[in-house]
Design an enzyme around this catalytic site. Structure first.
Site, PDB file in Angstrom:
ATOM      1  N   ARG A   1       0.822  -1.218   0.000  1.00 47.62           N
ATOM      2  CA  ARG A   1       0.000   0.000   0.000  1.00 47.62           C
ATOM      3  C   ARG A   1       0.852   1.263   0.000  1.00 47.62           C
ATOM      4  O   ARG A   1       0.454   2.276  -0.567  1.00 47.62           O
ATOM      5  CB  ARG A   1      -0.956  -0.008   1.196  1.00 47.62           C
ATOM      6  CG  ARG A   1      -2.069  -1.034   1.056  1.00 47.62           C
ATOM      7  CD  ARG A   1      -3.038  -0.976   2.201  1.00 47.62           C
ATOM      8  NE  ARG A   1      -4.164  -1.872   1.984  1.00 47.62           N
ATOM      9  CZ  ARG A   1      -5.149  -2.070   2.839  1.00 47.62           C
ATOM     10  NH1 ARG A   1      -5.147  -1.425   4.006  1.00 47.62           N
ATOM     11  NH2 ARG A   1      -6.131  -2.902   2.553  1.00 47.62           N
TER      12      ARG A   1
ATOM     13  N   LYS B   1     -20.901 -14.516   2.705  1.00 52.01           N
ATOM     14  CA  LYS B   1     -22.309 -14.206   2.962  1.00 52.01           C
ATOM     15  C   LYS B   1     -22.992 -13.508   1.795  1.00 52.01           C
ATOM     16  O   LYS B   1     -22.461 -12.569   1.219  1.00 52.01           O
ATOM     17  CB  LYS B   1     -22.426 -13.332   4.216  1.00 52.01           C
ATOM     18  CG  LYS B   1     -21.967 -14.023   5.500  1.00 52.01           C
ATOM     19  CD  LYS B   1     -22.148 -13.114   6.703  1.00 52.01           C
ATOM     20  CE  LYS B   1     -21.747 -13.808   7.985  1.00 52.01           C
ATOM     21  NZ  LYS B   1     -21.941 -12.918   9.171  1.00 52.01           N
TER      22      LYS B   1
ATOM     23  N   GLY C   1     -10.249  -6.470  -1.423  1.00 49.74           N
ATOM     24  CA  GLY C   1     -10.512  -7.397  -0.334  1.00 49.74           C
ATOM     25  C   GLY C   1      -9.873  -8.757  -0.549  1.00 49.74           C
ATOM     26  O   GLY C   1      -8.725  -8.879  -0.975  1.00 49.74           O
TER      27      GLY C   1
ATOM     28  N   GLY D   1     -14.350  -2.639   0.659  1.00 47.33           N
ATOM     29  CA  GLY D   1     -15.663  -2.053   0.935  1.00 47.33           C
ATOM     30  C   GLY D   1     -16.002  -0.925  -0.006  1.00 47.33           C
ATOM     31  O   GLY D   1     -17.144  -0.798  -0.465  1.00 47.33           O
TER      32      GLY D   1
END
Length: 404
Positions: free
Chosen positions: A42, A208, A361, A384
Site C-alpha cells: 500500500r 455471505k 478485499g 468495501g
C-alpha cells in the site's frame, strides 16, 4: 466520477495534505517489541502520487489510519514504523510527529519546505476522526494549501480525514482533488458502473449473501451473467431446495436469494459440484460431490472441478469481468483450488483482450497470493469502497472532491 486530479492543479511551492492508505500489516502488536512493516504494497501504491507532487515543488503532509486503535494509548498502532518504510522507499527523510493535530503538528507543517515530507500520527488516535468532527477537519485543512485524497479504500467513509477535510479545504478556497491511485480506481470501476463493455460477466464469492444482496441486485441491471461461488452459493443452493449439510447457509437470507433467482432467470450461474469435508480445517480430507449429494455431516469449502469448467465456459468471449469474493476457503491450501484456478482463467481472458477487474478485499489477496496481480486489468485497493461503488452508491470521500 468526473473529478479533478493532481495534474489539474499547480502545487509549486504549496503545502499539500495527502490522505494516503498506509493501513499496512506490522510484525508485532506488542509495544515492547520492535515493530516493522511486513508488507509495503500500500505504501508503494502511493509512490506515484507522492513523487509527482515532490517533483513539482510541493511539501507533503501525509495522514492515514492504521489498524483499529481504541485510543491514542494504543501505541502498537503508531505510524513510526510506517515512517521508516516510507523513507526507505522515497529515499529521503520523513519527518514524523506524535500527533495528528496540535502545536507540534502545526509547527512541523509550518516549517515544512518544498521537497520535504511530514507524516502525521494515526488519524484514528483522534476521537473525532470517525465522527467526521468538523473542528478536526478544519485543523487538518489549516496546515495545508491543497488537499489530495489518494486513499480509495477509505472513500466510502465520511471521516474527518476524508470527507470532512475536503469540505474544510473548499471553505478556505483551496483545491481538493484525487491522487493517481484514486483516479485510477475511479476510471476503472467507474467505467464498469456507467459504461460497461459487453458481454459483461460478474463473479461473486465470499461467505455471505447478505453482504452483497444490493450489489447483486444492481449488477443484474447491468451484467449479462453472474457466477456465484464461495460460501454465499450455499444459501442460493438452499433456496433451490438442496440440503447443504453443515455448510454455511444464511437462513434469514434464503427468501431474498429466492427473489434474486426468480428475477434473474438463467443469468445467475450456481455451482453444480463442491468440495466437502467433515471439519473446518486445512488438514481435513476433501471430497468432490454434486450439490445434491452433500451429506448431513459435510460442509462445502470450495467449488468443484465441474463447476470450474462450467464457469470457464460461461466466461468465454466476455469483454468485461468483475470478480469480488473467493470461491472457497482459500486460506486453507486444500480448498484454494477453485479460487486459484479461476484466477488463472481470468489472466488468460486478459491476454485475449478482456477487461478483468478485481474488486479488492479477499479477491485481491487471492490474486496476489497466486502472483497474478500484474496479469489483471485492474486490482482495486478498496474492498468495501469498491463494493459500494459497484452497488451504485455515492462515496462521500469522492463526492467531496472538486469536479472537473
Amino acid at each position: 466520477m468526473n473529478k479533478k486530479t493532481i495534474t489539474d492543479i499547480n502545487v509549486q511551492g504549496k503545502k499539500v495534505l495527502v490522505r494516503v492508505d498506509f493501513n499496512v500489516p506490522l510484525s508485532s502488536k506488542d509495544p515492547n517489541d520492535d515493530i516493522s512493516v511486513t508488507d509495503d504494497t500500500r505504501i508503494q501504491a502511493a509512490l506515484p502520487t507522492l513523487n509527482y507532487l515532490l517533483d513539482h515543488g510541493a511539501a507533503l503532509i501525509l495522514c492515514s489510519h492504521l489498524g483499529r486503535p481504541k485510543s491514542a494509548a494504543d501505541k502498537q498502532f503508531t505510524m513510526d514504523p510506517v515512517a521508516v518504510s516510507l523513507g526507505e522507499l522515497l529515499q529521503r527523510p520523513v519527518i514524523k510527529v506524535d500527533e495528528v493535530v496540535g502545536d507540534s503538528a502545526s509547527q512541523a507543517a509550518g516549517d515544512l519546505q518544498p521537497g520535504q515530507v511530514l507524516l502525521l500520527e494515526n488519524t484514528r488516535f483522534e476521537a473525532g476522526e470517525k465522527k467526521n468532527d468538523p473542528d478536526l477537519a478544519a485543523q487538518l485543512a489549516a496546515m495545508a494549501d491543497v488537499y489530495v485524497d489518494d486513499a480509495f479504500g477509505s472513500a466510502h467513509r465520511a471521516h474527518a480525514s476524508t470527507e470532512g477535510v475536503a469540505q474544510a479545504m473548499r471553505a478556505k478556497d483551496g483545491p481538493a482533488v484525487a491522487g493517481f491511485l484514486m483516479g485510477k480506481e475511479l476510471e476503472a470501476l467507474g467505467t464498469a458502473v456507467s459504461n460497461p463493455r459487453h458481454p459483461y460477466v460478474a463473479i461473486m464469492g465470499g461467505a455471505k449473501i447478505s453482504d452483497k444482496i444490493k450489489l447483486i441486485d444492481n449488477l443484474l441491471q447491468k451484467a449479462d451473467k453472474i457466477l456465484i461461488g464461495g460460501g454465499m452459493a450455499n444459501t442460493f443452493l438452499a433456496a433451490l431446495g438442496y440440503n447443504m449439510g453443515k455448510s454455511l447457509v444464511e437462513k434469514e437470507a434464503i427468501s431474498e436469494a429466492k427473489s434474486l433467482l426468480d428475477a434473474a432467470a438463467d443469468r445467475l450461474i450456481l455451482p453444480v459440484d463442491v468440495i466437502v469435508t467433515e471439519e473446518f480445517s486445512d488438514d481435513a480430507l476433501g471430497e468432490e460431490v454434486r450439490v445434491d449429494r452433500v451429506a448431513a455431516n459435510q460442509m462445502a469449502l470450495d467449488i468443484g472441478p465441474a463447476t470450474l469448467q462450467r464457469f470457464e465456459t460461461e466466461l468465454q468471449g466476455a469483454a468485461l469481468v468483475i470478480w469480488n469474493g473467493p470461491m472457497g476457503v482459500f486460506e486453507f491450501s486444500k480448498f484454494a483450488t477453485g479460487t486459484n484456478q479461476l484466477a488463472l482463467i481470468l489472466a488468460d481472458l486478459v491476454e485475449q483482450g478482456a477487461q478483468v477487474m478485481i474488486g479488492g478485499g479477499d479477491s485481491a489477496a487471492a490474486v496476489r497470493k497466486a502472483n497474478l496481480t500484474g496479469m489483471m486489468t485492474h486490482v482495486s485497493t478498496g474492498g468495501g469502497a469498491s463494493l459500494e461503488l459497484l452497488e451504485g452508491k455515492e462515496l462521500p470521500g469522492i463526492a467531496a472532491l472538486d469536479n472537473k
